[in-house]
Design a protein around this motif. Sequence first.
Motif, short mmCIF file in Angstrom:
data_model
loop_
_atom_site.label_atom_id
_atom_site.label_comp_id
_atom_site.label_asym_id
_atom_site.label_seq_id
_atom_site.Cartn_x
_atom_site.Cartn_y
_atom_site.Cartn_z
N PHE A 282 0.87 -1.18 0.00
CA PHE A 282 0.00 0.00 0.00
C PHE A 282 0.91 1.22 0.00
CE2 PHE A 282 -2.10 3.47 2.35
CZ PHE A 282 -3.16 3.69 1.48
N TYR A 283 0.77 2.02 -1.05
CA TYR A 283 1.60 3.22 -1.19
C TYR A 283 0.68 4.44 -1.23
CZ TYR A 283 4.55 6.80 -3.38
OH TYR A 283 5.21 7.96 -3.66
N PHE A 284 1.10 5.49 -0.52
CA PHE A 284 0.31 6.73 -0.51
C PHE A 284 1.24 7.92 -0.65
CE2 PHE A 284 -1.51 10.47 1.45
CZ PHE A 284 -2.81 10.50 0.95
N ALA A 285 0.89 8.82 -1.58
CA ALA A 285 1.58 10.09 -1.71
C ALA A 285 0.52 11.18 -1.75
CB ALA A 285 2.43 10.13 -2.98
N GLY A 286 0.62 12.13 -0.85
CA GLY A 286 -0.37 13.21 -0.78
C GLY A 286 -0.31 13.88 0.57
N TYR A 287 -1.40 14.53 0.92
CA TYR A 287 -1.47 15.22 2.21
C TYR A 287 -1.67 14.22 3.36
CZ TYR A 287 -1.70 20.05 0.53
OH TYR A 287 -1.39 21.28 0.00
N GLY A 288 -0.97 14.50 4.43
CA GLY A 288 -1.17 13.77 5.67
C GLY A 288 -1.45 14.75 6.79
N GLY B 134 2.93 17.55 9.67
CA GLY B 134 3.17 18.74 10.49
C GLY B 134 2.11 19.79 10.26
N THR B 135 2.50 21.02 10.47
CA THR B 135 1.55 22.13 10.35
C THR B 135 1.86 23.01 9.14
OG1 THR B 135 2.94 23.44 11.84
CG2 THR B 135 1.12 22.19 12.83
N GLU B 136 2.90 22.69 8.39
CA GLU B 136 3.26 23.50 7.23
C GLU B 136 2.74 22.82 5.96
OE1 GLU B 136 7.30 24.97 7.15
OE2 GLU B 136 7.60 24.30 9.21
N LYS B 137 1.73 23.41 5.33
CA LYS B 137 1.06 22.79 4.20
C LYS B 137 1.94 22.56 2.97
CE LYS B 137 -3.64 24.11 5.45
NZ LYS B 137 -4.87 24.82 5.05
N PRO B 138 2.92 23.39 2.67
CA PRO B 138 3.74 23.10 1.48
C PRO B 138 4.49 21.78 1.58
CG PRO B 138 4.02 25.38 2.18
CD PRO B 138 3.26 24.70 3.26
N LEU B 139 4.63 21.25 2.78
CA LEU B 139 5.37 20.02 2.98
C LEU B 139 4.43 18.81 3.09
CD1 LEU B 139 8.02 21.37 5.49
CD2 LEU B 139 8.28 20.99 3.04
N ARG B 140 3.43 18.79 2.22
CA ARG B 140 2.44 17.70 2.16
C ARG B 140 1.76 17.47 3.51
NH1 ARG B 140 4.93 12.97 -1.90
NH2 ARG B 140 5.18 14.33 -3.72
#
Length: 541
Positions: free
Chosen positions: A335-341, A426-432
């Motif tokens: 199971f692979y996921f790339a996106g927002y966490g 984390g809390t910084e949106k540019p870092l997914r």
Amino acid sequence: MEIIVRMTIIVFLAALVVMVSGCSVNKPFVALEEEPYIQNLENAHPSNYVAAIAPIDIGFDAAKINKEASGRFALIPVMDRLTELVRNSVRNAKVFEKLIDESPKTLDEAWKLGADIFISAKLSEYQVYYIGTNKLFVPNIINWFFFEVPSYFVRDEVYGLSGKIEFSFKSTHSGKELLSSTANFTVERSLDDFERGWQILGILRVPGSLSESNWFKVADSLKQYEEKEMQLSIIKIMNEDVRSAVKSDAFKQNMAKRCGLVVGLSRYKAEALTRLKFADDDAIAFRNALISATKEPTAERNIRILTNDSATKDALFKELGALVKRLQPEDEMFFYFAGYGARRLRTMKAETKIEEKNEGENEGKEPSEPPEKGEDSKEQTFAEPALLLFDSDPDNPETFVPLLDIINLLKESPAKVVIIVDAGFGTEKPLRSAGFDVKDALSFKELFISLVDEKQFVILSASDCFLGEGAAEFEHQKHGVATFYLLEGMAGKADIDKNGSVTLKEAFLFLYPRVVEESQMEACAQHPFILGKGIENIILK
């Protein structure tokens, strides 16, 4: 005159004896179900595999054989009847849990019908032939000379019918050849003139005088016995060859498959979630690498992908549920996921274990929420890692998908599961990272580790999802930093021992220092971590 009468009586009695002997020269027919071999199969236990049989092929040119052959005749059987006999034989052997009623033509069709094993059968030989005469032939010549008509009823000619069906068994999951076996069957019977097709002076002229209609008549006379021998032969190879094969380690390894679900989201429904640059491309690239490394003809079908607007919460659990249903103990599930966490709050007792569920109860369904708070239970609030799907609302953590819920669903499978996440928490949106605030919550790491069966699960995260790290993207490489180095490692750069293969352990040792260094250059702390046992045995390439 008296002598003539006596001689006539003697000849008549001799003719009668020959005729009676000719009628009883063959052994009596024994029904298939009365055969001791078949009766011994009554208590046989089937395997847990489901099988499907393809339409039967003809592997010979009957017209060519009949043009060149003498004393034999190649036949093309009635295919519907042949298919019915083969199917009944496979079913009666009781090797498989179920034999699907439909006859798929391809491996993919069999897989879609729910079969584990695809059986193809080829009739490579099917012919009737003349063997010769038996011990009644000479007495019957005398019989024919004195009393022509009674001689027609004497079975003094021996004919045979032989056939060969070649079986091939393939895994619908891996596409690999499991085994092959051949059912050979032969029946030989003595026939009279009517059973081989009557003709004038036939007793003196066969087999050279036999016409096509005679051969078909012979085949029809042998049909009952031939069909029984065919079924018995198929049942024997199924019971002796296939039944022993399904128990072997080699068979199970060839049944094993690598499958997975790859998810990548650069676009989200919520406008508050800024478009990511390379997450969907990361997913496509990882899937391609996994398919290329697998080298199985079914890999493209077994490794599913959801990107952007197709990657909804419902679609995720539907795909995972379908995969879990087909997994075997020898399989590998990725199971692979790339996106927002993000991290979201979960209130639970510290000693809580993953809830056991009945088999099949939650296939394709979203896992249930944690148990409600009890009066005497001591509960704490933790910050648990979660993933955001296309329809997730960044302001509503209930729409997130906790990583623990995915594990809870995948634990229903008996296979080894590898989870790879390239997302920020984390809390910084540019870092997914979706940036959801979980201050004052306890770290979920120790409890998470205690809840995960490390023998079944391996989890590789591009960042420390418990400390709330982000996941950087490479502008110049057009990938997430961790995924880029994972792909580089799978391409061969992580082959530390130079043995031509790359294990998950080697890939992690390759990517870890590079991700840490690159993330520092991008001004964000990112420390990948891996959890689980046996990572040195998981071959990525």
